[in-house]
Scaffold this motif. Structure first.
Motif, PDB file in Angstrom:
ATOM      1  N   TYR A 189       0.841  -1.208   0.000  1.00  9.57           N
ATOM      2  CA  TYR A 189       0.000   0.000   0.000  1.00  9.57           C
ATOM      3  C   TYR A 189       0.874   1.256   0.000  1.00  9.57           C
ATOM      4  CZ  TYR A 189      -3.655  -3.302   1.219  1.00  9.57           C
ATOM      5  OH  TYR A 189      -4.522  -4.361   1.205  1.00  9.57           O
ATOM      6  N   LYS A 190       0.436   2.258  -0.754  1.00  9.13           N
ATOM      7  CA  LYS A 190       1.184   3.497  -0.850  1.00  9.13           C
ATOM      8  C   LYS A 190       0.549   4.563   0.035  1.00  9.13           C
ATOM      9  CE  LYS A 190       3.294   4.396  -4.593  1.00  9.13           C
ATOM     10  NZ  LYS A 190       3.747   4.738  -5.970  1.00  9.13           N
ATOM     11  N   LEU A 191       1.365   5.399   0.614  1.00  7.74           N
ATOM     12  CA  LEU A 191       0.841   6.560   1.323  1.00  7.74           C
ATOM     13  C   LEU A 191       0.256   7.535   0.301  1.00  7.74           C
ATOM     14  CD1 LEU A 191       3.698   7.119   3.927  1.00  7.74           C
ATOM     15  CD2 LEU A 191       1.404   6.205   4.362  1.00  7.74           C
ATOM     16  N   PRO A 192      -0.722   8.348   0.710  1.00 10.95           N
ATOM     17  CA  PRO A 192      -1.401   9.203  -0.278  1.00 10.95           C
ATOM     18  C   PRO A 192      -0.492  10.254  -0.895  1.00 10.95           C
ATOM     19  CG  PRO A 192      -2.133   9.713   1.954  1.00 10.95           C
ATOM     20  CD  PRO A 192      -1.342   8.450   2.041  1.00 10.95           C
ATOM     21  N   GLY A 193       0.391  10.868  -0.090  1.00 10.91           N
ATOM     22  CA  GLY A 193       1.256  11.913  -0.644  1.00 10.91           C
ATOM     23  C   GLY A 193       0.456  12.889  -1.486  1.00 10.91           C
ATOM     24  N   ASP A 194       0.999  13.234  -2.656  1.00 13.26           N
ATOM     25  CA  ASP A 194       0.257  14.115  -3.558  1.00 13.26           C
ATOM     26  C   ASP A 194      -0.412  13.343  -4.694  1.00 13.26           C
ATOM     27  OD1 ASP A 194       2.475  13.407  -4.965  1.00 13.26           O
ATOM     28  OD2 ASP A 194       3.220  15.438  -5.308  1.00 13.26           O
ATOM     29  N   THR A 195      -0.441  11.997  -4.577  1.00 16.30           N
ATOM     30  CA  THR A 195      -1.156  11.169  -5.565  1.00 16.30           C
ATOM     31  C   THR A 195      -2.025  10.139  -4.844  1.00 16.30           C
ATOM     32  OG1 THR A 195       0.755   9.673  -5.706  1.00 16.30           O
ATOM     33  CG2 THR A 195       0.585  11.430  -7.385  1.00 16.30           C
ATOM     34  N   PRO A 196      -3.019  10.585  -4.089  1.00 19.17           N
ATOM     35  CA  PRO A 196      -3.821   9.623  -3.313  1.00 19.17           C
ATOM     36  C   PRO A 196      -4.638   8.667  -4.162  1.00 19.17           C
ATOM     37  CG  PRO A 196      -4.785  11.827  -3.225  1.00 19.17           C
ATOM     38  CD  PRO A 196      -3.437  11.973  -3.862  1.00 19.17           C
ATOM     39  N   GLU A 197      -4.785   8.974  -5.446  1.00 20.17           N
ATOM     40  CA  GLU A 197      -5.536   8.053  -6.315  1.00 20.17           C
ATOM     41  C   GLU A 197      -4.757   6.767  -6.595  1.00 20.17           C
ATOM     42  OE1 GLU A 197      -4.005  10.730  -7.204  1.00 20.17           O
ATOM     43  OE2 GLU A 197      -3.048  10.529  -9.173  1.00 20.17           O
ATOM     44  N   ILE A 198      -3.444   6.770  -6.341  1.00 25.33           N
ATOM     45  CA  ILE A 198      -2.621   5.559  -6.517  1.00 25.33           C
ATOM     46  C   ILE A 198      -2.496   4.897  -5.146  1.00 25.33           C
ATOM     47  CG2 ILE A 198      -0.405   4.649  -7.287  1.00 25.33           C
ATOM     48  CD1 ILE A 198      -0.089   7.199  -8.966  1.00 25.33           C
ATOM     49  N   GLU A 199      -3.220   3.815  -4.943  1.00 26.79           N
ATOM     50  CA  GLU A 199      -3.353   3.246  -3.605  1.00 26.79           C
ATOM     51  C   GLU A 199      -2.405   2.081  -3.325  1.00 26.79           C
ATOM     52  OE1 GLU A 199      -7.532   2.387  -3.681  1.00 26.79           O
ATOM     53  OE2 GLU A 199      -8.052   4.392  -2.972  1.00 26.79           O
ATOM     54  N   ASN A 200      -1.889   1.456  -4.364  1.00 32.26           N
ATOM     55  CA  ASN A 200      -1.001   0.309  -4.151  1.00 32.26           C
ATOM     56  C   ASN A 200      -0.014   0.197  -5.309  1.00 32.26           C
ATOM     57  OD1 ASN A 200      -2.284  -1.334  -6.305  1.00 32.26           O
ATOM     58  ND2 ASN A 200      -4.055  -1.237  -4.932  1.00 32.26           N
ATOM     59  N   VAL A 201       0.831  -0.811  -5.245  1.00 30.03           N
ATOM     60  CA  VAL A 201       1.910  -0.935  -6.240  1.00 30.03           C
ATOM     61  C   VAL A 201       1.538  -1.835  -7.409  1.00 30.03           C
ATOM     62  CG1 VAL A 201       3.676  -0.490  -4.497  1.00 30.03           C
ATOM     63  CG2 VAL A 201       2.989  -2.856  -4.995  1.00 30.03           C
ATOM     64  N   LEU A 202       0.288  -2.271  -7.481  1.00 34.06           N
ATOM     65  CA  LEU A 202      -0.121  -3.093  -8.618  1.00 34.06           C
ATOM     66  C   LEU A 202      -0.006  -2.303  -9.915  1.00 34.06           C
ATOM     67  CD1 LEU A 202      -3.318  -4.974  -7.349  1.00 34.06           C
ATOM     68  CD2 LEU A 202      -0.976  -5.843  -7.540  1.00 34.06           C
ATOM     69  N   GLU A 203       0.340  -3.017 -10.974  1.00 35.61           N
ATOM     70  CA  GLU A 203       0.388  -2.406 -12.297  1.00 35.61           C
ATOM     71  C   GLU A 203      -0.848  -2.833 -13.080  1.00 35.61           C
ATOM     72  OE1 GLU A 203       4.095  -3.491 -14.058  1.00 35.61           O
ATOM     73  OE2 GLU A 203       5.293  -2.544 -12.479  1.00 35.61           O
ATOM     74  N   PRO A 204      -1.216  -2.085 -14.111  1.00 37.46           N
ATOM     75  CA  PRO A 204      -2.410  -2.450 -14.889  1.00 37.46           C
ATOM     76  C   PRO A 204      -2.348  -3.905 -15.353  1.00 37.46           C
ATOM     77  CG  PRO A 204      -1.626  -0.284 -15.541  1.00 37.46           C
ATOM     78  CD  PRO A 204      -0.596  -0.836 -14.596  1.00 37.46           C
ATOM     79  N   GLY A 205      -3.432  -4.631 -15.119  1.00 35.55           N
ATOM     80  CA  GLY A 205      -3.495  -6.031 -15.526  1.00 35.55           C
ATOM     81  C   GLY A 205      -2.999  -7.006 -14.493  1.00 35.55           C
ATOM     82  N   ASP A 206      -2.403  -6.524 -13.407  1.00 35.25           N
ATOM     83  CA  ASP A 206      -1.937  -7.429 -12.352  1.00 35.25           C
ATOM     84  C   ASP A 206      -3.117  -8.098 -11.656  1.00 35.25           C
ATOM     85  OD1 ASP A 206       0.743  -7.069 -12.720  1.00 35.25           O
ATOM     86  OD2 ASP A 206       1.009  -5.672 -11.046  1.00 35.25           O
TER      87      ASP A 206
END
Length: 321
Positions: A189-206
């Motif tokens: 899981y990613k911290l929100p920082g200035d991109t809270p829409e990116i919630e985790n490290v999964l890549e498209p299609g994972d």
């Protein structure tokens, strides 16, 4: 509802090569589609994939398929015997009906319950509409996070299961276009920082295929959840503790918290304060202080600091008794 295409692949390879949003139990995604928050053009139903088994690994750990239902996992004999903190967390979440539908993979990816995220008409949300602002800052934020927040988002991670899995040091296994890989839950899981829409490290299609848990011999485990009502309510504060006490000393301990963080929140500071010490109220309070260090509050959720401290202290008492 927004129009979308639908397919149900029969193999993992076919699912990964498909283009669209994965759906299984649908307990979060379908809700968000009805609310107009999620508007996928294609759904890939993964419920036919052979990912619904719980297996004991040769090293004594556990392998949990991504399609294992929350209710089945909570009541699995091996989980009840060796991973009690996970069973307790699962049974404290949602309703029996939802637990019968929700899956392990879906729970890992469930999204925040912030009202501004879930209702496009209620106000700005950087997680739903990047760059629009965060209405929760000056609005209703009683349930919002106090740890890991940023100036762009204070949404709380809602899962109980993920808090227990964080304390158990789960590893998430993924298959995607680049092959397979393993991701420690502490790095998922990613911290929100200035991109809270990116919630985790999964890549498209994972696609999450399964989760593994390491052996936890000789530990006592507790999940304690504090909430406004006993039934079907999200945590105001929760604590998962996995502890090994020997010869009157805490030889090892892992502490994770829910209801207070923008992601399942592991407290290494609390663990340092506890390791090697004799269990005592004073030691537990020192750990709780360390766990809430750096908390950033707003007027309506300032009470969470003291509530979370008491939750951690109580869980530690139970896990070391």
């Amino acid at each position: 509802m927004h129009n979308f295409t639908y397919e149900q692949p029969s193999t993992i390879d076919k699912a990964v090569s498909s283009s669209g949003r994965f759906i299984a139990g649908g307990t979060t995604l379908v809700d968000l589609m009805k609310l107009g928050v999620e508007l996928p053009s294609a759904l890939v139903d993964v419920t036919a994939l052979p990912l619904d088994q719980v297996e004991v690994l040769p090293n004594g750990g556990l392998k949990i398929g991504a399609m294992v239902r929350n209710s089945d996992l909570a009541n699995h004999p091996e989980v009840l015997k060796n991973y009690a903190v996970l069973s307790q967390a699962l049974l404290s979440g949602a309703s029996p009906q939802l637990r019968n539908m929700a899956t392990t993979g879906g729970n890992l990816l469930q999204r925040t319950r912030c009202p501004y995220f879930r209702d496009p008409s209620s106000g700005a949300c950087n997680k739903r509409d990047p760059g629009s602002g965060c209405a929760a800052m000056e609005g209703h934020h009683r349930m919002m996070a106090i740890l890991g927040t940023s100036d762009h988002c204070i949404a709380t991670h809602p899962s109980d299961m993920c808090v227990a899995m964080t304390a158990l040091e789960a590893v998430i296994h993924v298959q995607g276009a680049k092959g397979t890989r393993e991701i420690a839950i502490g790095e998922f899981y990613k911290l929100p920082g200035d991109t809270p829409e990116i919630e985790n490290v999964l890549e498209p299609g994972d696609l999450i295929t399964h989760v593994t848990l390491p052996p936890v011999a000789d530990t006592k485990q507790v999940y304690l959840k504090l909430r406004d009502r006993a039934s079907y309510e999200f945590a105001l504060a929760s604590a998962a503790v996995v502890a090994h006490v020997e010869d009157g000393r805490i030889r090892s301990v892992r502490v994770a918290m829910g209801g207070v963080g923008t992601r399942p929140w592991r407290s290494h500071g609390a663990e340092v304060a506890l390791t090697g010490k004799a269990p005592s109220v004073a030691t537990f309070h020192a750990a709780a202080e360390a766990a809430l260090k750096g908390a950033r509050t707003h007027p309506e959720n300032a009470f969470k600091v003291e509530l979370a401290k008491r939750c951690v202290v109580r869980a530690l008492k139970m896990a070391t008794a």
